[in-house]
Design a protein around this motif. Structure first.
Motif, PDB file in Angstrom:
ATOM      1  N   THR A   1       0.848  -1.205   0.000  1.00 22.06           N
ATOM      2  CA  THR A   1       0.000   0.000   0.000  1.00 22.06           C
ATOM      3  C   THR A   1       0.886   1.259   0.000  1.00 22.06           C
ATOM      4  OG1 THR A   1      -0.190  -0.191   2.402  1.00 22.06           O
ATOM      5  CG2 THR A   1      -2.003  -1.075   1.081  1.00 22.06           C
ATOM      6  N   ASP A   2       1.592   1.510   1.106  1.00 23.12           N
ATOM      7  CA  ASP A   2       2.335   2.775   1.243  1.00 23.12           C
ATOM      8  C   ASP A   2       3.503   2.871   0.258  1.00 23.12           C
ATOM      9  OD1 ASP A   2       0.597   2.928   3.283  1.00 23.12           O
ATOM     10  OD2 ASP A   2       2.075   3.036   4.898  1.00 23.12           O
ATOM     11  N   TYR A   3       4.338   1.816   0.217  1.00 22.31           N
ATOM     12  CA  TYR A   3       5.535   1.879  -0.632  1.00 22.31           C
ATOM     13  C   TYR A   3       5.149   1.928  -2.109  1.00 22.31           C
ATOM     14  CZ  TYR A   3      10.270   0.895  -2.288  1.00 22.31           C
ATOM     15  OH  TYR A   3      11.496   0.978  -2.915  1.00 22.31           O
ATOM     16  N   VAL A   4       4.221   1.052  -2.481  1.00 20.29           N
ATOM     17  CA  VAL A   4       3.764   1.014  -3.875  1.00 20.29           C
ATOM     18  C   VAL A   4       3.078   2.336  -4.229  1.00 20.29           C
ATOM     19  CG1 VAL A   4       2.133  -0.119  -5.449  1.00 20.29           C
ATOM     20  CG2 VAL A   4       3.585  -1.496  -3.954  1.00 20.29           C
ATOM     21  N   GLY A   5       2.296   2.866  -3.293  1.00 18.03           N
ATOM     22  CA  GLY A   5       1.601   4.139  -3.523  1.00 18.03           C
ATOM     23  C   GLY A   5       2.585   5.280  -3.685  1.00 18.03           C
ATOM     24  N   ALA A   6       3.629   5.314  -2.835  1.00 20.45           N
ATOM     25  CA  ALA A   6       4.629   6.381  -2.911  1.00 20.45           C
ATOM     26  C   ALA A   6       5.383   6.300  -4.239  1.00 20.45           C
ATOM     27  CB  ALA A   6       5.600   6.283  -1.738  1.00 20.45           C
ATOM     28  N   ALA A   7       5.668   5.059  -4.677  1.00 21.03           N
ATOM     29  CA  ALA A   7       6.360   4.907  -5.967  1.00 21.03           C
ATOM     30  C   ALA A   7       5.474   5.444  -7.099  1.00 21.03           C
ATOM     31  CB  ALA A   7       6.716   3.442  -6.211  1.00 21.03           C
ATOM     32  N   ALA A   8       4.182   5.116  -7.035  1.00 20.02           N
ATOM     33  CA  ALA A   8       3.265   5.556  -8.091  1.00 20.02           C
ATOM     34  C   ALA A   8       3.104   7.083  -8.097  1.00 20.02           C
ATOM     35  CB  ALA A   8       1.906   4.885  -7.915  1.00 20.02           C
ATOM     36  N   GLU A   9       3.214   7.691  -6.902  1.00 22.59           N
ATOM     37  CA  GLU A   9       3.078   9.149  -6.811  1.00 22.59           C
ATOM     38  C   GLU A   9       4.348   9.868  -7.240  1.00 22.59           C
ATOM     39  OE1 GLU A   9       0.354  11.020  -5.812  1.00 22.59           O
ATOM     40  OE2 GLU A   9      -0.716   9.117  -5.889  1.00 22.59           O
ATOM     41  N   SER A  10       5.476   9.146  -7.158  1.00 26.55           N
ATOM     42  CA  SER A  10       6.751   9.792  -7.463  1.00 26.55           C
ATOM     43  C   SER A  10       6.961   9.800  -8.966  1.00 26.55           C
ATOM     44  CB  SER A  10       7.905   9.031  -6.809  1.00 26.55           C
ATOM     45  OG  SER A  10       8.258   7.920  -7.597  1.00 26.55           O
ATOM     46  N   ALA A  11       7.798  10.724  -9.401  1.00 30.12           N
ATOM     47  CA  ALA A  11       8.142  10.705 -10.822  1.00 30.12           C
ATOM     48  C   ALA A  11       9.440   9.943 -11.019  1.00 30.12           C
ATOM     49  CB  ALA A  11       8.291  12.138 -11.309  1.00 30.12           C
ATOM     50  N   THR A  12       9.926   9.318  -9.962  1.00 28.99           N
ATOM     51  CA  THR A  12      11.301   8.793 -10.007  1.00 28.99           C
ATOM     52  C   THR A  12      11.428   7.313  -9.669  1.00 28.99           C
ATOM     53  OG1 THR A  12      11.554   9.501  -7.725  1.00 28.99           O
ATOM     54  CG2 THR A  12      12.371  11.001  -9.432  1.00 28.99           C
ATOM     55  N   ASP A  13      10.339   6.653  -9.345  1.00 24.91           N
ATOM     56  CA  ASP A  13      10.448   5.265  -8.903  1.00 24.91           C
ATOM     57  C   ASP A  13       9.448   4.411  -9.679  1.00 24.91           C
ATOM     58  OD1 ASP A  13      11.107   3.052  -7.494  1.00 24.91           O
ATOM     59  OD2 ASP A  13      10.552   3.827  -5.527  1.00 24.91           O
ATOM     60  N   ILE A  14       9.951   3.428 -10.430  1.00 29.33           N
ATOM     61  CA  ILE A  14       9.044   2.511 -11.145  1.00 29.33           C
ATOM     62  C   ILE A  14       9.245   1.123 -10.556  1.00 29.33           C
ATOM     63  CG2 ILE A  14       8.281   1.648 -13.362  1.00 29.33           C
ATOM     64  CD1 ILE A  14       9.636   3.964 -14.694  1.00 29.33           C
ATOM     65  N   LEU A  15       8.163   0.590 -10.009  1.00 32.15           N
ATOM     66  CA  LEU A  15       8.212  -0.700  -9.318  1.00 32.15           C
ATOM     67  C   LEU A  15       7.320  -1.679 -10.069  1.00 32.15           C
ATOM     68  CD1 LEU A  15       9.003  -2.268  -6.690  1.00 32.15           C
ATOM     69  CD2 LEU A  15       6.882  -1.401  -5.714  1.00 32.15           C
ATOM     70  N   TRP A  16       7.923  -2.809 -10.499  1.00 32.74           N
ATOM     71  CA  TRP A  16       7.147  -3.828 -11.208  1.00 32.74           C
ATOM     72  C   TRP A  16       7.022  -5.086 -10.363  1.00 32.74           C
ATOM     73  CZ3 TRP A  16      10.774  -1.025 -14.191  1.00 32.74           C
ATOM     74  CH2 TRP A  16      10.291  -0.399 -15.347  1.00 32.74           C
ATOM     75  N   ALA A  17       5.841  -5.700 -10.395  1.00 31.07           N
ATOM     76  CA  ALA A  17       5.694  -7.081  -9.942  1.00 31.07           C
ATOM     77  C   ALA A  17       6.152  -7.970 -11.082  1.00 31.07           C
ATOM     78  CB  ALA A  17       4.234  -7.367  -9.628  1.00 31.07           C
ATOM     79  N   ILE A  18       6.846  -9.058 -10.749  1.00 29.53           N
ATOM     80  CA  ILE A  18       7.237 -10.054 -11.753  1.00 29.53           C
ATOM     81  C   ILE A  18       6.249 -11.211 -11.621  1.00 29.53           C
ATOM     82  CG2 ILE A  18       9.059 -11.643 -12.484  1.00 29.53           C
ATOM     83  CD1 ILE A  18      11.049  -9.709 -11.037  1.00 29.53           C
ATOM     84  N   ARG A  19       5.517 -11.502 -12.687  1.00 28.88           N
ATOM     85  CA  ARG A  19       4.519 -12.586 -12.621  1.00 28.88           C
ATOM     86  C   ARG A  19       4.859 -13.683 -13.634  1.00 28.88           C
ATOM     87  NH1 ARG A  19       0.779 -10.416  -9.226  1.00 28.88           N
ATOM     88  NH2 ARG A  19       0.802  -8.126  -9.288  1.00 28.88           N
ATOM     89  N   VAL A  20       4.787 -14.910 -13.141  1.00 32.04           N
ATOM     90  CA  VAL A  20       5.004 -16.088 -13.990  1.00 32.04           C
ATOM     91  C   VAL A  20       3.673 -16.830 -14.029  1.00 32.04           C
ATOM     92  CG1 VAL A  20       6.413 -18.150 -14.372  1.00 32.04           C
ATOM     93  CG2 VAL A  20       7.367 -16.215 -13.064  1.00 32.04           C
ATOM     94  N   ASP A  21       3.114 -16.972 -15.228  1.00 26.54           N
ATOM     95  CA  ASP A  21       1.769 -17.566 -15.370  1.00 26.54           C
ATOM     96  C   ASP A  21       0.785 -16.893 -14.413  1.00 26.54           C
ATOM     97  OD1 ASP A  21       2.674 -19.350 -17.295  1.00 26.54           O
ATOM     98  OD2 ASP A  21       3.266 -20.831 -15.786  1.00 26.54           O
ATOM     99  N   GLY A  22       0.918 -15.600 -14.276  1.00 28.84           N
ATOM    100  CA  GLY A  22       0.001 -14.821 -13.439  1.00 28.84           C
ATOM    101  C   GLY A  22       0.310 -14.834 -11.961  1.00 28.84           C
ATOM    102  N   VAL A  23       1.316 -15.612 -11.536  1.00 23.96           N
ATOM    103  CA  VAL A  23       1.620 -15.724 -10.100  1.00 23.96           C
ATOM    104  C   VAL A  23       2.754 -14.763  -9.735  1.00 23.96           C
ATOM    105  CG1 VAL A  23       2.296 -17.300  -8.246  1.00 23.96           C
ATOM    106  CG2 VAL A  23       0.944 -18.152 -10.183  1.00 23.96           C
TER     107      VAL A  23
END
Ligand SMILES: CC(C)(COP(=O)(O)OP(=O)(O)OC[C@H]1O[C@@H](n2cnc3c(N)ncnc32)[C@H](O)[C@@H]1OP(=O)(O)O)[C@@H](O)C(=O)NCCC(=O)NCCS
Length: 188
Positions: free
Chosen positions: A55-77
């Motif tokens: 919630t907080d970390y992912v939200g802060a990354a999304a609000e920032s212009a400087t942090d791109i955070l990806w989930a890595i999913r294998v077959d959707g997991v």
């Protein structure tokens, strides 16, 4: 302003946003001793830490212009994360971790190569330089960076503060025009 995580695909992977529903997997994966040794996550790692992360970390990354955070999913997991921290000018530092069940299958090598190419593309992030660093002796991370073509640049003494301790770090970089062929010169 909330920035949507760009969705990227590779042969086996889908890279997209980390979701609140990923919290249980984040909690499970962050129990690993190697992850706690090399990544500055809280120890002990509680379910509330995972909830805050998604919630907080992912939200802060999304609000920032400087942090791109990806989930890595294998077959959707959900398998782990990879992150770019953008710096002036046209440069970024990469960070990543993977849950133990997913390791040793080339997944992070594929994720780093995919994110690197997206980062360098003029229609992607238009970067010119990617930076990687790890605590000295993080062999798994160094193998991943070397395989993606990063050039080893040396050891910086006492350059990382990790769990209150000042540690030496390994440094490497990949430039847009570099060959992606694994380089000699790594302490591996
Ligand atoms: C580093 C990490 C992301 C690698 O992910 P991965 O998907 O297993 O990486 P890959 O499979 O693409 O390649 C890793 C290679 O290093 C090898 N390796 C990993 N740890 C090693 C070690 N301690 N000693 C020797 N080889 C090691 C693996 O066997 C694999 O080689 P192989 O493909 O020939 O079998 C994962 O181990 C991890 O999340 N570690 C904890 C968090 C971390 O250190 N993050 C990086 C912070 S800088």
């Amino acid at each position: 302003m909330t920035v949507l995580t760009p969705v990227i695909q590779s042969e086996r992977l889908l890279l997209d946003s980390v979701l609140p529903s990923d919290a249980a997997a984040v909690f499970e994966y962050c129990q690993d001793a190697d992850l706690q040794r090399f990544v500055p996550v809280p120890t002990p790692y509680l379910l509330s830490d995972a909830d805050k992360y998604v919630t907080d970390y992912v939200g802060a990354a999304a609000e920032s212009a400087t942090d791109i955070l990806w989930a890595i999913r294998v077959d959707g997991v959900f398998a782990g994360v990879i992150e770019l921290r953008l710096e002036p000018v046209h440069s970024a530092t990469v960070g990543f971790w993977l849950g133990t069940p997913w390791r040793g299958q080339g997944i992070m090598s594929e994720a780093l190569q995919t994110v690197s190419e997206y980062g360098f593309e003029p229609d992607g992030l238009g970067l010119e330089r990617l930076h990687w660093e790890s605590v000295v002796d993080n062999i798994g991370s160094a193998i991943v960076a070397r395989r993606a073509g990063f050039h080893f640049e040396g050891t910086m003494r006492a350059s990382l503060v990790h769990r209150g301790e000042r540690l030496d770090s390994w440094q490497a970089s990949l430039l847009r025009g570099d060959s992606r062929i694994p380089e000699d010169g790594w302490p591996l």
